[in-house]
Design a protein around this motif. Structure first.
Motif, PDB file in Angstrom:
ATOM      1  N   ASP A  12     -54.628  55.176  21.330  1.00 19.03           N
ATOM      2  CA  ASP A  12     -55.779  55.938  20.875  1.00 19.03           C
ATOM      3  C   ASP A  12     -56.060  57.018  21.904  1.00 19.03           C
ATOM      4  OD1 ASP A  12     -58.081  56.913  19.763  1.00 19.03           O
ATOM      5  OD2 ASP A  12     -59.267  55.099  20.093  1.00 19.03           O
ATOM      6  N   ALA A  13     -55.758  58.268  21.565  1.00 21.10           N
ATOM      7  CA  ALA A  13     -55.920  59.373  22.501  1.00 21.10           C
ATOM      8  C   ALA A  13     -57.373  59.533  22.914  1.00 21.10           C
ATOM      9  CB  ALA A  13     -55.399  60.664  21.893  1.00 21.10           C
ATOM     10  N   ALA A  14     -58.309  59.218  22.024  1.00 26.83           N
ATOM     11  CA  ALA A  14     -59.729  59.348  22.352  1.00 26.83           C
ATOM     12  C   ALA A  14     -60.142  58.322  23.410  1.00 26.83           C
ATOM     13  CB  ALA A  14     -60.570  59.182  21.095  1.00 26.83           C
ATOM     14  N   ALA A  15     -59.423  57.206  23.490  1.00 25.37           N
ATOM     15  CA  ALA A  15     -59.776  56.157  24.445  1.00 25.37           C
ATOM     16  C   ALA A  15     -59.143  56.387  25.820  1.00 25.37           C
ATOM     17  CB  ALA A  15     -59.340  54.800  23.907  1.00 25.37           C
ATOM     18  N   ALA A  16     -58.322  57.399  25.953  1.00 30.59           N
ATOM     19  CA  ALA A  16     -57.675  57.672  27.236  1.00 30.59           C
ATOM     20  C   ALA A  16     -58.720  58.103  28.254  1.00 30.59           C
ATOM     21  CB  ALA A  16     -56.617  58.750  27.080  1.00 30.59           C
ATOM     22  N   THR A  17     -58.593  57.593  29.473  1.00 25.99           N
ATOM     23  CA  THR A  17     -59.534  57.937  30.527  1.00 25.99           C
ATOM     24  C   THR A  17     -58.787  58.358  31.779  1.00 25.99           C
ATOM     25  OG1 THR A  17     -59.632  55.643  31.288  1.00 25.99           O
ATOM     26  CG2 THR A  17     -61.296  56.322  29.689  1.00 25.99           C
ATOM     27  N   VAL A  18     -59.454  59.130  32.624  1.00 22.63           N
ATOM     28  CA  VAL A  18     -58.877  59.547  33.888  1.00 22.63           C
ATOM     29  C   VAL A  18     -59.169  58.452  34.909  1.00 22.63           C
ATOM     30  CG1 VAL A  18     -58.947  61.282  35.710  1.00 22.63           C
ATOM     31  CG2 VAL A  18     -59.189  61.974  33.323  1.00 22.63           C
ATOM     32  N   VAL A  19     -58.148  58.057  35.627  1.00 26.94           N
ATOM     33  CA  VAL A  19     -58.293  57.020  36.634  1.00 26.94           C
ATOM     34  C   VAL A  19     -58.070  57.666  37.997  1.00 26.94           C
ATOM     35  CG1 VAL A  19     -57.371  54.842  37.472  1.00 26.94           C
ATOM     36  CG2 VAL A  19     -57.426  55.301  35.019  1.00 26.94           C
ATOM     37  N   PRO A  20     -59.002  57.469  38.937  1.00 26.21           N
ATOM     38  CA  PRO A  20     -58.805  58.049  40.270  1.00 26.21           C
ATOM     39  C   PRO A  20     -57.530  57.501  40.909  1.00 26.21           C
ATOM     40  CG  PRO A  20     -61.002  57.074  40.042  1.00 26.21           C
ATOM     41  CD  PRO A  20     -60.235  56.720  38.822  1.00 26.21           C
ATOM     42  N   ASP A  21     -56.749  58.407  41.516  1.00 30.12           N
ATOM     43  CA  ASP A  21     -55.494  57.984  42.130  1.00 30.12           C
ATOM     44  C   ASP A  21     -55.561  57.936  43.645  1.00 30.12           C
ATOM     45  OD1 ASP A  21     -55.517  60.647  42.761  1.00 30.12           O
ATOM     46  OD2 ASP A  21     -53.615  61.131  41.796  1.00 30.12           O
TER      47      ASP A  21
END
Length: 121
Positions: free
Chosen positions: A106-115
C-alpha cells in the motif's frame, strides 16, 4: 519449486518493437532467473517472420486474438506446460511492468524511517 515461466518472443531482427519486447523478456530472465526464461525466436527478415507466423500462431490454436495477430512481435507465456498468448509489443511491456511491480504494497501506508544520517556530523 515451481517451474520457470517461459516468455517466447517471436519477431524479426530489424523490428524495433521486437527489440523492445525481447529486452523485456531478457530483463525478467536476468532479474528473476529462477522464475523466468527468455526464449527468443528471431528471424532475419520481415518476410522470413511472415512466412513463419502460422507456426508461431500454432502455439495457441484456440486463441482468436493470437490467430489474428499479424505484426512483429508475437509473444507467448508458457507456465506449467500451458501456453498462452501475451500479445504484441505494447501488451508485453504492460505485462512485464505488472510482473515487476510490487504487489500487496500500500503506497499510501509507506513511511519515512530515520536512517541515522546527520547532515553536519
Amino acid at each position: 519449486m515451481a517451474s520457470k515461466r517461459i516468455v517466447t518472443v517471436c519477431g524479426w531482427s530489424g523490428c524495433s518493437y521486437y527489440a523492445r519486447a525481447k529486452e523485456m523478456a531478457k530483463t525478467l530472465a536476468v532479474l528473476y532467473p529462477a522464475d523466468y526464461e527468455a526464449n527468443l525466436e528471431e528471424e532475419a527478415t520481415r518476410d522470413d517472420y511472415r512466412a513463419k507466423l502460422d507456426v508461431f500462431r500454432s502455439k495457441t490454436p484456440s486463441d482468436a486474438k493470437a490467430q489474428k495477430h499479424t505484426s512483429s512481435p508475437i509473444v507467448f507465456l508458457t507456465e506449467q506446460g500451458s501456453t498462452s498468448f501475451v500479445g504484441g509489443c505494447d501488451d508485453t511491456i504492460a505485462w512485464g511492468r505488472a510482473q515487476l511491480s510490487p504487489s500487496g504494497v500500500d503506497a499510501a501506508a509507506a513511511t519515512v524511517v530515520p536512517d541515522g544520517f546527520a547532515k553536519d556530523h
